[in-house]
Design an enzyme around this catalytic site. Structure first.
Site, PDB file in Angstrom:
ATOM      1  N   GLU A  91       0.758  -1.279   0.077  1.00 41.47           N
ATOM      2  CA  GLU A  91      -0.174  -0.023  -0.230  1.00 41.47           C
ATOM      3  C   GLU A  91       1.041   1.117   0.027  1.00 41.47           C
ATOM      4  O   GLU A  91       0.560   2.287   0.005  1.00 41.47           O
ATOM      5  CB  GLU A  91      -0.979  -0.104   1.158  1.00 41.47           C
ATOM      6  CG  GLU A  91      -0.181  -0.026   2.581  1.00 41.47           C
ATOM      7  CD  GLU A  91      -1.428  -0.287   3.842  1.00 41.47           C
ATOM      8  OE1 GLU A  91      -1.790   0.839   4.190  1.00 41.47           O
ATOM      9  OE2 GLU A  91      -1.766  -1.521   3.945  1.00 41.47           O
ATOM     10  N   CYS A 131      -3.653  -3.305   4.074  1.00 40.41           N
ATOM     11  CA  CYS A 131      -2.850  -4.396   4.617  1.00 40.41           C
ATOM     12  C   CYS A 131      -3.145  -5.858   4.143  1.00 40.41           C
ATOM     13  O   CYS A 131      -2.664  -6.811   4.528  1.00 40.41           O
ATOM     14  CB  CYS A 131      -2.806  -4.477   6.314  1.00 40.41           C
ATOM     15  SG  CYS A 131      -2.625  -2.759   6.769  1.00 40.41           S
ATOM     16  N   HIS A 160      -3.179 -10.293  11.677  1.00 41.66           N
ATOM     17  CA  HIS A 160      -2.832  -9.029  11.026  1.00 41.66           C
ATOM     18  C   HIS A 160      -2.489  -8.084  12.486  1.00 41.66           C
ATOM     19  O   HIS A 160      -3.450  -7.938  13.200  1.00 41.66           O
ATOM     20  CB  HIS A 160      -3.706  -8.463  10.252  1.00 41.66           C
ATOM     21  CG  HIS A 160      -3.401  -6.879   9.880  1.00 41.66           C
ATOM     22  ND1 HIS A 160      -2.155  -6.684   9.460  1.00 41.66           N
ATOM     23  CD2 HIS A 160      -3.965  -5.604  10.127  1.00 41.66           C
ATOM     24  CE1 HIS A 160      -2.059  -5.336   9.441  1.00 41.66           C
ATOM     25  NE2 HIS A 160      -3.233  -4.644   9.708  1.00 41.66           N
TER      26      HIS A 160
HETATM   27  N1  COA Z   1      -0.044   2.531  30.489  1.00 38.13           N
HETATM   28  C1  COA Z   1      -0.667   1.415  29.630  1.00 38.13           C
HETATM   29  N2  COA Z   1      -1.722   1.456  29.080  1.00 38.13           N
HETATM   30  C2  COA Z   1      -2.078   2.731  28.527  1.00 38.13           C
HETATM   31  C3  COA Z   1      -1.574   3.778  29.089  1.00 38.13           C
HETATM   32  C4  COA Z   1      -0.575   3.691  30.247  1.00 38.13           C
HETATM   33  N3  COA Z   1       0.092   4.879  30.854  1.00 38.13           N
HETATM   34  N4  COA Z   1      -2.210   4.945  28.385  1.00 38.13           N
HETATM   35  C5  COA Z   1      -3.100   4.515  27.859  1.00 38.13           C
HETATM   36  N5  COA Z   1      -3.045   3.093  27.677  1.00 38.13           N
HETATM   37  C6  COA Z   1      -3.869   2.064  26.936  1.00 38.13           C
HETATM   38  C7  COA Z   1      -5.169   2.557  26.627  1.00 38.13           C
HETATM   39  O1  COA Z   1      -6.078   2.112  27.652  1.00 38.13           O
HETATM   40  C8  COA Z   1      -5.740   1.631  25.522  1.00 38.13           C
HETATM   41  O2  COA Z   1      -5.965   0.317  25.926  1.00 38.13           O
HETATM   42  P1  COA Z   1      -7.223  -0.588  25.287  1.00 38.13           P
HETATM   43  O3  COA Z   1      -7.066  -0.391  23.915  1.00 38.13           O
HETATM   44  O4  COA Z   1      -6.906  -1.767  25.798  1.00 38.13           O
HETATM   45  O5  COA Z   1      -8.186   0.072  25.811  1.00 38.13           O
HETATM   46  C9  COA Z   1      -4.425   1.833  24.767  1.00 38.13           C
HETATM   47  O6  COA Z   1      -3.434   2.268  25.741  1.00 38.13           O
HETATM   48  C10 COA Z   1      -4.340   2.720  23.372  1.00 38.13           C
HETATM   49  O7  COA Z   1      -4.756   4.010  24.057  1.00 38.13           O
HETATM   50  P2  COA Z   1      -5.756   4.812  23.178  1.00 38.13           P
HETATM   51  O8  COA Z   1      -6.163   6.122  24.221  1.00 38.13           O
HETATM   52  O9  COA Z   1      -7.053   4.053  22.744  1.00 38.13           O
HETATM   53  O10 COA Z   1      -4.811   5.342  22.112  1.00 38.13           O
HETATM   54  P3  COA Z   1      -5.177   6.375  20.978  1.00 38.13           P
HETATM   55  O11 COA Z   1      -6.570   7.044  20.960  1.00 38.13           O
HETATM   56  O12 COA Z   1      -3.956   7.476  20.921  1.00 38.13           O
HETATM   57  O13 COA Z   1      -4.931   5.409  19.620  1.00 38.13           O
HETATM   58  C11 COA Z   1      -4.713   3.788  18.078  1.00 38.13           C
HETATM   59  C12 COA Z   1      -4.596   4.239  19.500  1.00 38.13           C
HETATM   60  C13 COA Z   1      -4.520   2.293  17.883  1.00 38.13           C
HETATM   61  C14 COA Z   1      -6.278   3.887  17.482  1.00 38.13           C
HETATM   62  C15 COA Z   1      -3.938   4.741  17.078  1.00 38.13           C
HETATM   63  O14 COA Z   1      -2.570   4.394  17.464  1.00 38.13           O
HETATM   64  C16 COA Z   1      -4.208   4.475  15.642  1.00 38.13           C
HETATM   65  O15 COA Z   1      -4.911   5.187  14.981  1.00 38.13           O
HETATM   66  N6  COA Z   1      -3.400   3.564  15.139  1.00 38.13           N
HETATM   67  C17 COA Z   1      -3.448   3.520  13.605  1.00 38.13           C
HETATM   68  C18 COA Z   1      -4.570   2.618  13.172  1.00 38.13           C
HETATM   69  C19 COA Z   1      -4.413   1.170  13.321  1.00 38.13           C
HETATM   70  O16 COA Z   1      -3.589   0.670  13.772  1.00 38.13           O
HETATM   71  N7  COA Z   1      -5.611   0.509  13.488  1.00 38.13           N
HETATM   72  C20 COA Z   1      -5.857  -0.782  13.850  1.00 38.13           C
HETATM   73  C21 COA Z   1      -6.820  -1.677  12.750  1.00 38.13           C
HETATM   74  S1  COA Z   1      -5.997  -2.050  11.150  1.00 38.13           S
END
Ligand code: COA
Length: 427
Positions: free
Chosen positions: A85, A117, A243
């Site tokens: 991609e 992906c 994945h």
């Molecule tokens: N210690 C431990 N864990 C922590 C933490 C800390 N200090 N602070 C936050 N977390 C945890 C949250 O509880 C959450 O866990 P959970 O998913 O089990 O609830 C996790 O860390 C992620 O936190 P969140 O606030 O949801 O992160 P975010 O809003 O910054 O975004 C993604 C996370 C994955 C959505 C973001 O990285 C993203 O958009 N990634 C790209 C897209 C992707 O990979 N998509 C997946 C499907 S293909």
């Protein structure tokens, strides 16, 4: 009744980029608790490409390593499909560059597969079907490569889930690595705007939460469809691979399957059945089309004899979206896996970047994506003895690659514009 031919992955090789950023470094720069990246997302380090590496050079490195380590006869390859991609051109496929730079036969179909992906799986499944039909011919092997650079905007929620890498797989009728079950497949598609990269951007756009829920609903759908059609149940899988946009996603996926199977021992089961496949994903980050196959390679490289002959379930998801659940059986000849896959060796050669160096790499990489940016002086010159191919920028709207002398002739013959670096590279 006609016998189903044996088809699957004969050998597999991973290209690990030579630089990385520790997620603690990124967390400090983004003023985030490192526990969020390390434990919340499950990532430790993310691979970063140098400005003179691109999806083409990574694919070539992976393919050349596959061919050299396994002493393959490139003349047997009649199909080359690249899943990606990170396309570098609207028309010319990465497969065309790879075909020339690796030096494959002219009697070879070459094209790219694209569906976020899922594209690595699209390429693999297509190649497996092609091999099943072409089994008796001389050129009956397919080279499948998944190559990607996962890049999001600086400071965005997606940034800690970046990564880069390439996985090359030889597909054919001697599946020493993974024999695919071609009879049973479960696919699911639905148009969704969860992740995309407009043509004018080098970084992807993502609605992260939507992508997670779309991934999980596609998993439920395909797993149940596969279970109903195949008769395979929970206890038939010794390992379940997913994945992996970030390792915690595999845990979320595993928990969903535990829910479907009414298994309340998710954590212990995860450590046994999925955890052993994730160590390489923690080190490279998301490699998009190759991330499921990076897990497979990681399971083989560290698992060795322990995983020989295991039946595994694999779930592939591509935003947009298309997903598939399929199964296969691992080979029984593990003794060469560790040497031939190359993840551990690649990790040993890596160099850590500071946050400032990481930003400079991004900036220089973006500059090299513009016409007229051709430098003729790749930054990777210091690694000339290790690397085979360098991306040098664009001149007259053409991508320019430096190649080491031993492959330069091949590339020249195929019409690709290259310059060998005889003066600075010993071959
Ligand atoms: N210690 C431990 N864990 C922590 C933490 C800390 N200090 N602070 C936050 N977390 C945890 C949250 O509880 C959450 O866990 P959970 O998913 O089990 O609830 C996790 O860390 C992620 O936190 P969140 O606030 O949801 O992160 P975010 O809003 O910054 O975004 C993604 C996370 C994955 C959505 C973001 O990285 C993203 O958009 N990634 C790209 C897209 C992707 O990979 N998509 C997946 C499907 S293909």
């Amino acid at each position: 009744m006609q016998m189903q031919p044996k088809v699957g992955i004969e050998s597999i090789s991973v290209h690990v980029p030579r630089y990385f950023v520790d997620l603690k470094t990124l967390a400090a720069a983004n003023d985030v608790d490192p526990g969020k990246y390390y434990h919340g997302l499950g990532v430790r380090r993310m691979a970063v490409v140098a400005p003179d590496e691109d999806p083409v050079t990574m694919a070539v490195e992976a393919a050349r390593a596959l061919i050299e380590r396994n002493k393959l006869d490139g003349g047997r390859i009649g199909l080359l499909v690249v899943g990606t991609e990170s396309g570098v051109d609207g028309a010319k496929p990465i497969a065309a560059y790879v075909h020339g730079l690796v030096g494959l036969s002219g009697e070879c179909r070459t094209f790219d597969a694209k569906h976020a992906c899922y594209s690595g799986t699209a390429a693999l499944r297509m190649a497996a079907d092609w091999c099943a039909v072409h089994g008796t011919q001389h050129r009956n092997k397919a080279l499948v490569i998944a190559t990607d650079i996962a890049r999001y905007d600086e400071g965005s929620a997606g940034e800690p889930t970046q990564g880069a890498g390439a996985v090359a797989m030889l597909v054919g009728d001697e599946p020493h690595v993974l024999e695919l079950d071609l009879r049973n497949e479960a696919v699911f598609s639905r148009e969704v705007m969860d992740f995309w990269r407009p043509n004018y951007r080098s970084s992807a756009m993502v609605d992260g939460k939507t992508s997670i829920s779309s991934y999980l609903s596609a998993l439920k759908n395909t797993y149940l469809t596969h279970r109903a059609a195949s008769g395979f149940g929970w206890d038939d899988y010794e390992y379940l691979l997913f994945h992996v946009p970030f390792p915690k996603m595999a845990y979320k996926a595993f928990r969903v399957l535990c829910g479907l199977e009414r298994n309340d021992n998710a954590d212990d089961q995860f450590d046994l059945r999925s955890g052993p496949a994730l160590w390489a994903n923690r080190e490279l980050g998301n490699i998009y089309s190759g991330s499921l196959y990076l897990s497979l390679a990681g399971l083989l490289e560290k698992g060795g004899r322990k995983v020989e002959g295991a039946r595994i379930g694999l779930f592939s998801y591509g935003s947009g979206c298309c997903a598939e659940f399929f199964t296969g059986r691992l080979g029984t000849d593990s003794k060469n896996w560790a040497d031939k896959i190359g993840i551990g060796a690649g990790l040993d050669r890596r160099t850590e970047l500071t946050y400032e160096q990481y930003l400079a790499f991004r900036k220089n990489g973006n500059a090299l994506a513009c016409d007229g940016s051709y430098t003729g002086d790749p930054q990777g010159a210091a690694f000339g003895r290790l690397r085979k191919v360098f991306y040098c920028g664009i001149r007259d709207h053409r991508r320019m690659y430096f190649v080491n002398d031993n492959v330069a002739q091949v590339a020249r013959n195929s019409g690709i514009e290259t310059r060998s670096r005889r003066s600075s590279v010993a071959v």
